[in-house]
Write a protein that holds these residues in place. Structure first.
Motif, PDB file in Angstrom:
ATOM      1  N   LEU A  62      -6.819  18.330  44.146  1.00  0.00           N
ATOM      2  CA  LEU A  62      -8.273  18.460  44.047  1.00  0.00           C
ATOM      3  C   LEU A  62      -8.890  18.787  45.398  1.00  0.00           C
ATOM      4  N   ARG A  63      -8.358  18.231  46.473  1.00  0.00           N
ATOM      5  CA  ARG A  63      -8.869  18.572  47.810  1.00  0.00           C
ATOM      6  C   ARG A  63      -8.615  20.046  48.113  1.00  0.00           C
ATOM      7  N   ILE A  64      -7.444  20.539  47.758  1.00  0.00           N
ATOM      8  CA  ILE A  64      -7.120  21.949  47.972  1.00  0.00           C
ATOM      9  C   ILE A  64      -8.038  22.832  47.130  1.00  0.00           C
ATOM     10  N   ALA A  65      -8.225  22.461  45.879  1.00  0.00           N
ATOM     11  CA  ALA A  65      -9.104  23.226  44.989  1.00  0.00           C
ATOM     12  C   ALA A  65     -10.540  23.206  45.504  1.00  0.00           C
ATOM     13  N   ALA A  66     -10.982  22.077  46.053  1.00  0.00           N
ATOM     14  CA  ALA A  66     -12.344  21.981  46.582  1.00  0.00           C
ATOM     15  C   ALA A  66     -12.543  22.940  47.752  1.00  0.00           C
ATOM     16  N   ARG A  67     -11.534  23.069  48.595  1.00  0.00           N
ATOM     17  CA  ARG A  67     -11.631  24.011  49.726  1.00  0.00           C
ATOM     18  C   ARG A  67     -11.710  25.445  49.210  1.00  0.00           C
ATOM     19  N   ALA A  68     -10.912  25.772  48.202  1.00  0.00           N
ATOM     20  CA  ALA A  68     -10.959  27.112  47.613  1.00  0.00           C
ATOM     21  C   ALA A  68     -12.337  27.364  47.005  1.00  0.00           C
ATOM     22  N   ARG A  69     -12.851  26.373  46.324  1.00  0.00           N
ATOM     23  CA  ARG A  69     -14.179  26.537  45.697  1.00  0.00           C
ATOM     24  C   ARG A  69     -15.253  26.753  46.748  1.00  0.00           C
ATOM     25  N   GLU A  70     -15.140  26.048  47.864  1.00  0.00           N
ATOM     26  CA  GLU A  70     -16.089  26.219  48.962  1.00  0.00           C
ATOM     27  C   GLU A  70     -16.112  27.681  49.428  1.00  0.00           C
ATOM     28  N   LEU A  71     -14.936  28.263  49.585  1.00  0.00           N
ATOM     29  CA  LEU A  71     -14.847  29.661  50.007  1.00  0.00           C
ATOM     30  C   LEU A  71     -15.398  30.610  48.950  1.00  0.00           C
ATOM     31  N   VAL A  72     -15.074  30.342  47.681  1.00  0.00           N
ATOM     32  CA  VAL A  72     -15.572  31.180  46.589  1.00  0.00           C
ATOM     33  C   VAL A  72     -17.100  31.087  46.530  1.00  0.00           C
ATOM     34  N   ASP A  73     -17.635  29.902  46.722  1.00  0.00           N
ATOM     35  CA  ASP A  73     -19.091  29.723  46.719  1.00  0.00           C
ATOM     36  C   ASP A  73     -19.763  30.498  47.855  1.00  0.00           C
ATOM     37  N   GLN A  74     -19.014  30.771  48.923  1.00  0.00           N
ATOM     38  CA  GLN A  74     -19.543  31.540  50.050  1.00  0.00           C
ATOM     39  C   GLN A  74     -19.375  33.053  49.842  1.00  0.00           C
ATOM     40  N   GLY A  75     -18.813  33.424  48.683  1.00  0.00           N
ATOM     41  CA  GLY A  75     -18.695  34.842  48.363  1.00  0.00           C
ATOM     42  C   GLY A  75     -17.304  35.433  48.534  1.00  0.00           C
ATOM     43  N   THR A  76     -16.336  34.620  48.871  1.00  0.00           N
ATOM     44  CA  THR A  76     -14.965  35.094  49.032  1.00  0.00           C
ATOM     45  C   THR A  76     -14.330  35.272  47.656  1.00  0.00           C
TER      46      THR A  76
END
Length: 112
Positions: A62-76
């Protein structure tokens, strides 16, 4: 990997114990099950499967997924976000090994 028949209380502090169902994991992350499937398909995380075949996630995942989501939310794009998170993890591992080697060399350990 967690023991198959370990009592639940023994797993409370285990970051790798697959305690979260896909729905619960999505709720915790504030995302959708489709996002979790997508990062699984990108091989960023590999959820364990219950006997019935349902995906189960650990706190570490979940921590790894949260980091990915953070990047996706920034437009990545999701594929790029997964690659970035993977590379960040590899860098962290390399830095940890480097620190350990420096520490061991500083202690006069010549068995390296």
């Amino acid at each position: 990997m967690p023991a198959e028949n370990a009592p639940a209380a023994d797993n409370l502090d285990d970051d790798d114990y697959p305690a979260y169902t896909m729905g619960r994991a999505a709720d915790v992350l504030g995302t959708t099950p489709a996002f979790l499937r997508a990062i699984g398909e990108a091989e960023l995380i590999t959820p364990l499967r219950s006997e019935g075949g349902h995906r189960r996630y650990s706190r570490r995942q979940l921590r790894i997924a949260a980091r990915a989501r953070e990047l996706v939310d920034q437009g990545t794009p999701i594929e790029a976000a997964c690659r970035i998170v993977s590379l960040e993890d590899q860098l962290d591992d390399a830095l940890r090994v480097n620190r350990d080697m420096h520490r061991r060399l500083g202690e006069g350990d010549t068995d390296i």
